[in-house]
Each structure stands twice: as structure tokens, then as C-alpha cells.
Design a protein around this motif. Sequence first.
Motif, PDB file in Angstrom:
ATOM      1  N   PRO A 176     -12.008   3.215  12.920  1.00  0.00           N
ATOM      2  CA  PRO A 176     -11.475   3.554  11.597  1.00  0.00           C
ATOM      3  C   PRO A 176     -12.422   4.486  10.853  1.00  0.00           C
ATOM      4  N   PRO A 177     -11.857   5.252   9.904  1.00  0.00           N
ATOM      5  CA  PRO A 177     -10.480   5.176   9.377  1.00  0.00           C
ATOM      6  C   PRO A 177      -9.464   5.822  10.309  1.00  0.00           C
ATOM      7  N   LEU A 178      -8.302   5.172  10.408  1.00  0.00           N
ATOM      8  CA  LEU A 178      -7.227   5.673  11.249  1.00  0.00           C
ATOM      9  C   LEU A 178      -6.144   6.287  10.367  1.00  0.00           C
ATOM     10  N   PRO A 179      -5.597   7.424  10.756  1.00  0.00           N
ATOM     11  CA  PRO A 179      -4.557   8.073   9.944  1.00  0.00           C
ATOM     12  C   PRO A 179      -3.253   7.288   9.999  1.00  0.00           C
ATOM     13  N   PRO A 180      -2.316   7.561   9.077  1.00  0.00           N
ATOM     14  CA  PRO A 180      -1.010   6.886   9.119  1.00  0.00           C
ATOM     15  C   PRO A 180      -0.350   7.030  10.484  1.00  0.00           C
ATOM     16  N   SER A 181       0.233   5.935  10.950  1.00  0.00           N
ATOM     17  CA  SER A 181       0.887   5.907  12.257  1.00  0.00           C
ATOM     18  C   SER A 181       1.966   4.844  12.231  1.00  0.00           C
ATOM     19  N   GLU A 182       2.660   4.684  13.351  1.00  0.00           N
ATOM     20  CA  GLU A 182       3.708   3.661  13.421  1.00  0.00           C
ATOM     21  C   GLU A 182       3.118   2.266  13.256  1.00  0.00           C
ATOM     22  N   LYS A 183       1.931   2.052  13.806  1.00  0.00           N
ATOM     23  CA  LYS A 183       1.283   0.741  13.732  1.00  0.00           C
ATOM     24  C   LYS A 183       0.711   0.486  12.344  1.00  0.00           C
ATOM     25  N   TYR A 184       0.161   1.546  11.732  1.00  0.00           N
ATOM     26  CA  TYR A 184      -0.419   1.451  10.394  1.00  0.00           C
ATOM     27  C   TYR A 184       0.255   2.513   9.527  1.00  0.00           C
ATOM     28  N   PRO A 185       1.371   2.154   8.846  1.00  0.00           N
ATOM     29  CA  PRO A 185       2.197   3.163   8.141  1.00  0.00           C
ATOM     30  C   PRO A 185       1.434   4.015   7.130  1.00  0.00           C
ATOM     31  N   LEU A 186       0.434   3.439   6.468  1.00  0.00           N
ATOM     32  CA  LEU A 186      -0.352   4.190   5.487  1.00  0.00           C
ATOM     33  C   LEU A 186      -1.785   4.414   5.966  1.00  0.00           C
ATOM     34  N   GLY A 187      -2.027   4.148   7.233  1.00  0.00           N
ATOM     35  CA  GLY A 187      -3.359   4.324   7.779  1.00  0.00           C
ATOM     36  C   GLY A 187      -4.279   3.164   7.434  1.00  0.00           C
ATOM     37  N   THR A 188      -5.559   3.311   7.763  1.00  0.00           N
ATOM     38  CA  THR A 188      -6.560   2.301   7.423  1.00  0.00           C
ATOM     39  C   THR A 188      -7.693   2.969   6.650  1.00  0.00           C
ATOM     40  N   ASP A 189      -8.512   2.149   6.026  1.00  0.00           N
ATOM     41  CA  ASP A 189      -9.682   2.701   5.349  1.00  0.00           C
ATOM     42  C   ASP A 189     -10.873   2.722   6.316  1.00  0.00           C
ATOM     43  N   SER A 204     -15.549   9.140  -2.078  1.00  0.00           N
ATOM     44  CA  SER A 204     -16.220   9.945  -1.049  1.00  0.00           C
ATOM     45  C   SER A 204     -15.247  10.509  -0.018  1.00  0.00           C
ATOM     46  N   PHE A 205     -13.977  10.131  -0.104  1.00  0.00           N
ATOM     47  CA  PHE A 205     -12.993  10.585   0.887  1.00  0.00           C
ATOM     48  C   PHE A 205     -12.113  11.707   0.350  1.00  0.00           C
ATOM     49  N   GLN A 258      -8.211  11.967   3.298  1.00  0.00           N
ATOM     50  CA  GLN A 258      -7.833  11.891   1.886  1.00  0.00           C
ATOM     51  C   GLN A 258      -6.850  10.786   1.552  1.00  0.00           C
ATOM     52  N   TRP A 259      -6.112  10.279   2.558  1.00  0.00           N
ATOM     53  CA  TRP A 259      -5.127   9.240   2.252  1.00  0.00           C
ATOM     54  C   TRP A 259      -5.804   7.987   1.661  1.00  0.00           C
ATOM     55  N   ILE A 260      -7.062   7.754   2.011  1.00  0.00           N
ATOM     56  CA  ILE A 260      -7.773   6.576   1.512  1.00  0.00           C
ATOM     57  C   ILE A 260      -7.940   6.646  -0.001  1.00  0.00           C
TER      58      ILE A 260
END
Length: 307
Positions: free
Chosen positions: A55-68, A263-264, A269-271
Motif C-alpha cells: 500500500p497505498p493501492l489505487p482504486p480497484s475492484e477489490k478496493y473501490p476507493l483504494g487504500t491509504d 503529504s499525498f 492523491q485519492w488518499i
Amino acid sequence: MNKRKGRISLWLGSIIVAVLFMLAIFGPIFAPYDIAFQVRAEYVEVNGVKVIVSPPLPPSEKYPLGTDKWGHDMLTILLYGAKYTLFVTVACALLRVVLGMIIGLKIGMADRPQRWWLSLENAWGHVPLFLPVYFLLYRINVNSPLSSFFLVVIFVVVVSVLGIPSVVSSVRQKTEQLKEVPFVTAAISLGASKDHIMLRHILPQIKEQIMMLFVMEIIGVMTLMGQLGIFNLFIGGTIEQFDPSIFLTKTYEWAGMIGQARSFLQANQWIFFLPLTAFMLAVLGFTLIVNGLKKRYEEAYNRTPYV
């Protein structure tokens, strides 16, 4: 045209706020993961080559809004943090308005001007509320041994008490104006008690202003929370970690998420922008309600100005 705009503003704001409160109440039930869930770094095979994914992981099917950065699912922590953002602001605004209304009515109905209060009111009106709140709460809030519940209670009490004078000022001024109108002076001449006059004559005349004042106080508290979040004072507790020095929110309230994600802005930037969007949407909803109520009350007054 103004009448139509007022109704649209009121309805749109009410829908936005209603949806947000539904998320605050039921969001944790429908959150895709538990609040303690964290994604760990792992090896993933890509085109026959194992690469490490962390992580951080971008938005995906598993994590719709991504992770921090710490592997928390963004949708989950936004849903869990909604109740702190919304219910804390409403609690502060409600206490301010209820206590401020009672004090304002009492001072406004006094036989003589309360000069001690007027001096306090004028002086306090020039003090940015952020400063006393920040310096009163910072040492209590950062790496505190107290639970998040007690830290929230302390925040609500401090912010409510320090915000009462502005509410008192508004109610007092309106009460002093209404005290001179004929139907109130007639009630005074007939021997009606002050409590009777406040409950039966003054309060019904200012109920619309009280409602608007309540929503405006919600906006004011949310603005204060945003300012505190930028300076690393998060509602419900701030966790400060060292080497490197970072500040984390214990409750995932939206202002705190914005503060810890500054800091992101350059990468991932989604974070930063997801909690910012949620926070601004809440402010927008309440602002639309205020504008709608204002136009509605203006319309009612223009229709029957003699009442």
C-alpha cells in the motif's frame, strides 16, 4: 424565480445531509471490511515475474476507493469516520444554540442592559475560536491515555462553551428588538411574567432564526474541525509517531483524514481528495439548507410583513 431557487436549495441540501447521516448511521454495517483491516505487502506474479505490491493501492475492484499508506481500505474508514464528523458537529451546534438561546433570552429580557456581558461579548467577538480551542486541547488530545469517547466529550464541551457568546449575541439582540413591539409591551403592562413572555411571545417570533442559527453553527463547527485537522488536532484523539514524525487520527473523522493525508498531494492523491470531497459535500449540504431556509423565511415575511 427566487422562490424556486430557495426550494431547490433547501431540498437539495436536505437530500445531501440525509444521505450523509444515513451513511453515518448504517455505514459501518455495509463497510466492505472491518475497521482493523489492513493490506499487507505481498508478492504478486505479473507476467511470470514476482513483484512486491504494498500500500497505498489505487482504486480497484477489490478496493473501490483504494487504500491509504497504512493499508486501510478508504471506503471502510470513510464510512466509520462519518459518525464522528457529523454527530460531533451536530452535538456542538445543538449545545451552543440551546444554552445560547436560554442565556440570550434572559439577558435580552433584563430590565437594564447587562454591560458586563456586552463588554465580554464585544471582546470575545474579536478572538478567533481556533486559538483557544487548539491550545486548550492539544496536550490533552495528542497521544492521550484517554479513550476516544472521552476525548470527543471534552471536545464537544470546550467547543460548545467557547462558541456560546456568539449565539447569545444574536438571540439577545433579537429579543431586545421584540421587547419593544406593541404586543410584548401590552403583555408586560398586563403583568405577564418574563418567563411567560419569553415562551409565549418572544420564542415563537424567533424560531425561524433559531433554526437558521443552528445550521449555521453546524457549518461553523465543521470549519473549525477542518482548521484543527490541518494543524494535526483530530477529533477523538491524535496519534503522533516519531522518526519520521507523523500524525494519525484515531477515529478516522474526515477532517483528521484530510490533515494526515496532506503529504499525498503530489502522489496517490485519492488518499487526500476522497476525505476532502466527503467533508466539502457535508459543508455544501448544510450551506444549501441555510440558503434555502433564508429564502423561505424572506418569502414568508414579504407575504405577511405585518405579523
